[in-house]
Design a protein around this motif. Structure first.
Motif, PDB file in Angstrom:
ATOM      1  N   SER A   6     -40.543  14.559 -50.356  1.00  0.00           N
ATOM      2  CA  SER A   6     -41.041  14.151 -49.045  1.00  0.00           C
ATOM      3  C   SER A   6     -42.545  13.855 -49.115  1.00  0.00           C
ATOM      4  O   SER A   6     -43.276  14.452 -49.914  1.00  0.00           O
ATOM      5  CB  SER A   6     -40.741  15.281 -48.060  1.00  0.00           C
ATOM      6  OG  SER A   6     -41.811  15.567 -47.247  1.00  0.00           O
ATOM      7  N   ALA A   7     -43.002  12.921 -48.296  1.00  0.00           N
ATOM      8  CA  ALA A   7     -44.416  12.515 -48.311  1.00  0.00           C
ATOM      9  C   ALA A   7     -45.328  13.702 -48.001  1.00  0.00           C
ATOM     10  O   ALA A   7     -46.414  13.836 -48.587  1.00  0.00           O
ATOM     11  CB  ALA A   7     -44.641  11.399 -47.291  1.00  0.00           C
ATOM     12  N   MET A   8     -44.913  14.562 -47.096  1.00  0.00           N
ATOM     13  CA  MET A   8     -45.760  15.716 -46.750  1.00  0.00           C
ATOM     14  C   MET A   8     -45.858  16.672 -47.926  1.00  0.00           C
ATOM     15  O   MET A   8     -46.905  17.260 -48.188  1.00  0.00           O
ATOM     16  CB  MET A   8     -45.199  16.459 -45.534  1.00  0.00           C
ATOM     17  CG  MET A   8     -45.070  15.608 -44.294  1.00  0.00           C
ATOM     18  SD  MET A   8     -46.583  14.748 -43.837  1.00  0.00           S
ATOM     19  CE  MET A   8     -47.582  16.081 -43.272  1.00  0.00           C
ATOM     20  N   ASP A   9     -44.763  16.839 -48.663  1.00  0.00           N
ATOM     21  CA  ASP A   9     -44.780  17.688 -49.860  1.00  0.00           C
ATOM     22  C   ASP A   9     -45.767  17.133 -50.876  1.00  0.00           C
ATOM     23  O   ASP A   9     -46.557  17.874 -51.467  1.00  0.00           O
ATOM     24  CB  ASP A   9     -43.387  17.725 -50.512  1.00  0.00           C
ATOM     25  CG  ASP A   9     -42.481  18.756 -49.857  1.00  0.00           C
ATOM     26  OD1 ASP A   9     -41.255  18.567 -49.899  1.00  0.00           O
ATOM     27  OD2 ASP A   9     -43.013  19.736 -49.327  1.00  0.00           O
ATOM     28  N   GLN A  25     -49.306  17.713 -49.801  1.00  0.00           N
ATOM     29  CA  GLN A  25     -49.699  19.114 -49.971  1.00  0.00           C
ATOM     30  C   GLN A  25     -50.010  19.419 -51.427  1.00  0.00           C
ATOM     31  O   GLN A  25     -50.961  20.145 -51.734  1.00  0.00           O
ATOM     32  CB  GLN A  25     -48.560  20.011 -49.476  1.00  0.00           C
ATOM     33  CG  GLN A  25     -48.886  21.477 -49.459  1.00  0.00           C
ATOM     34  CD  GLN A  25     -47.642  22.328 -49.539  1.00  0.00           C
ATOM     35  OE1 GLN A  25     -46.607  21.907 -50.037  1.00  0.00           O
ATOM     36  NE2 GLN A  25     -47.723  23.545 -49.059  1.00  0.00           N
ATOM     37  N   ARG A  26     -49.224  18.870 -52.337  1.00  0.00           N
ATOM     38  CA  ARG A  26     -49.441  19.188 -53.748  1.00  0.00           C
ATOM     39  C   ARG A  26     -50.657  18.484 -54.321  1.00  0.00           C
ATOM     40  O   ARG A  26     -51.351  19.027 -55.166  1.00  0.00           O
ATOM     41  CB  ARG A  26     -48.196  18.826 -54.550  1.00  0.00           C
ATOM     42  CG  ARG A  26     -47.133  19.886 -54.379  1.00  0.00           C
ATOM     43  CD  ARG A  26     -45.795  19.436 -54.804  1.00  0.00           C
ATOM     44  NE  ARG A  26     -44.804  20.160 -54.006  1.00  0.00           N
ATOM     45  CZ  ARG A  26     -43.737  20.728 -54.500  1.00  0.00           C
ATOM     46  NH1 ARG A  26     -43.479  20.649 -55.778  1.00  0.00           N
ATOM     47  NH2 ARG A  26     -42.890  21.361 -53.721  1.00  0.00           N
TER      48      ARG A  26
END
Lengths: 106, 129
Positions: free
Chosen positions: A17-20, A23-24
Motif C-alpha cells: 500500500s502507498a501509505m506503507d 511510512q517505510r
C-alpha cells in the motif's frame, strides 16, 4: 492495481500500500523492498492527487535527503521534480517522449 | 494514520495469559487506521485488518479465507503475507490447504501457539517459574 499489471504481462518486483511505502521510506534504517539499500529516489504516478500530496509532504519533511518525482499531469509543489499542470493529451505526449528514450521505447 | 510495521517482529510480542511466555502474534491487526487508494484495495484491507491476536482457529480460518478470496478477486494475486497470520495448521482454511502448504513451505514457516494474548503482566494466570 497489481492484477491490472499482471494482466498486461508485467511482473512487479513487489507491491504494498502507498501509505506503507511512505511510512517505510521515512525510516532511514529501511533497506528497501529488495533489502539492497535505502532508496534515494521515489517515483510517484497515478495516485489520487490529495493522497499523493500528503505522502509527498510527509516525505519532504521527514526524509529531506530523498528525491521525489511525480509523473502525473498535475503539479505537486511538495515533490523535488514534477510535471506542470497539463491536459491529458499533453501529458500523454510528454510520457511518450520520455519512454521513447528508454530501451525498447514502449 | 496509525500504521504498524510488519517487518518489525519485536513490535508484535505479547504475553500469553495461560503460560506467561512472550509470544509473537504477527501483525494483527497490521494497522489501526489506514488510507488506501481504491475501493478494491479497501475491500482487501478491511479483511486483513479484521485479524486480531485472540482469534480462535475457526475465526482465523474464516478471516483468512475472506482475505484470500477478496485479494484474488480484486487484486488478482494471492496475498504475500499469509505466513504471518497462520499460527497452526488449524488456522488454514480447509479449501485452501494445498495452496497454503506451498506458500508456508516457501516462506520457511514455523508453527507457533494460539495464545491468550495480553499486554498486562498482572493478567497472566500462571507465572513462569
Amino acid at each position: 492495481m497489481v492484477g491490472e499489471f499482471l494482466k498486461r504481462g508485467y511482473q512487479p518486483a513487489g507491491f504494498m500500500s502507498a501509505m506503507d511505502i511512505g511510512q517505510r521510506i521515512v525510516d532511514p534504517t529501511w533497506q528497501g523492498i529488495d533489502g539492497k539499500g535505502h532508496p534515494d529516489l521515489v517515483l510517484l504516478v497515478g495516485l489520487p492527487y490529495y493522497m499523493e500530496s500528503l505522502l509527498l509532504s510527509g516525505l519532504k519533511h521527514f526524509a529531506p535527503d530523498l528525491k521525489t518525482m511525480t509523473l502525473d499531469n498535475l503539479f505537486h509543489p511538495h515533490a523535488s521534480w514534477s510535471f506542470p499542470n497539463a491536459t491529458l493529451e499533453e501529458w500523454a505526449a510528454n510520457l511518450t517522449v520520455m519512454t521513447s528514450k528508454f530501451n525498447g521505447g514502449n | 494514520m496509525l500504521l504498524g510495521r510488519e517487518d518489525h517482529p519485536e513490535d508484535w510480542e505479547v504475553l500469553d495469559a495461560r503460560t506467561g511466555n512472550k509470544v509473537n502474534v504477527g501483525p494483527a491487526p497490521e494497522h489501526l487506521f489506514q488510507t488506501v487508494e481504491t475501493p478494491q484495495e479497501a475491500m482487501v484491507s478491511i479483511a486483513k485488518l479484521c485479524i486480531r491476536p485472540n482469534d480462535t482457529w475457526k475465526g482465523r480460518s474464516i478471516k483468512l479465507s475472506h482475505y484470500v478470496d477478496l485479494s484474488k478477486r480484486y487484486m488478482g494475486v494471492m496475498p504475500q503475507d499469509l505466513h504471518l497470520f497462520v499460527r497452526t495448521m488449524a488456522d488454514v482454511p480447509m479449501t485452501l490447504k494445498e495452496e497454503f502448504a506451498k506458500i508456508l513451505e516457501a516462506k520457511d514457516w514455523k508453527e507457533t501457539v494460539i495464545p491468550d494474548p495480553t499486554l498486562l503482566p498482572r493478567m497472566v494466570r500462571k507465572m513462569k517459574e
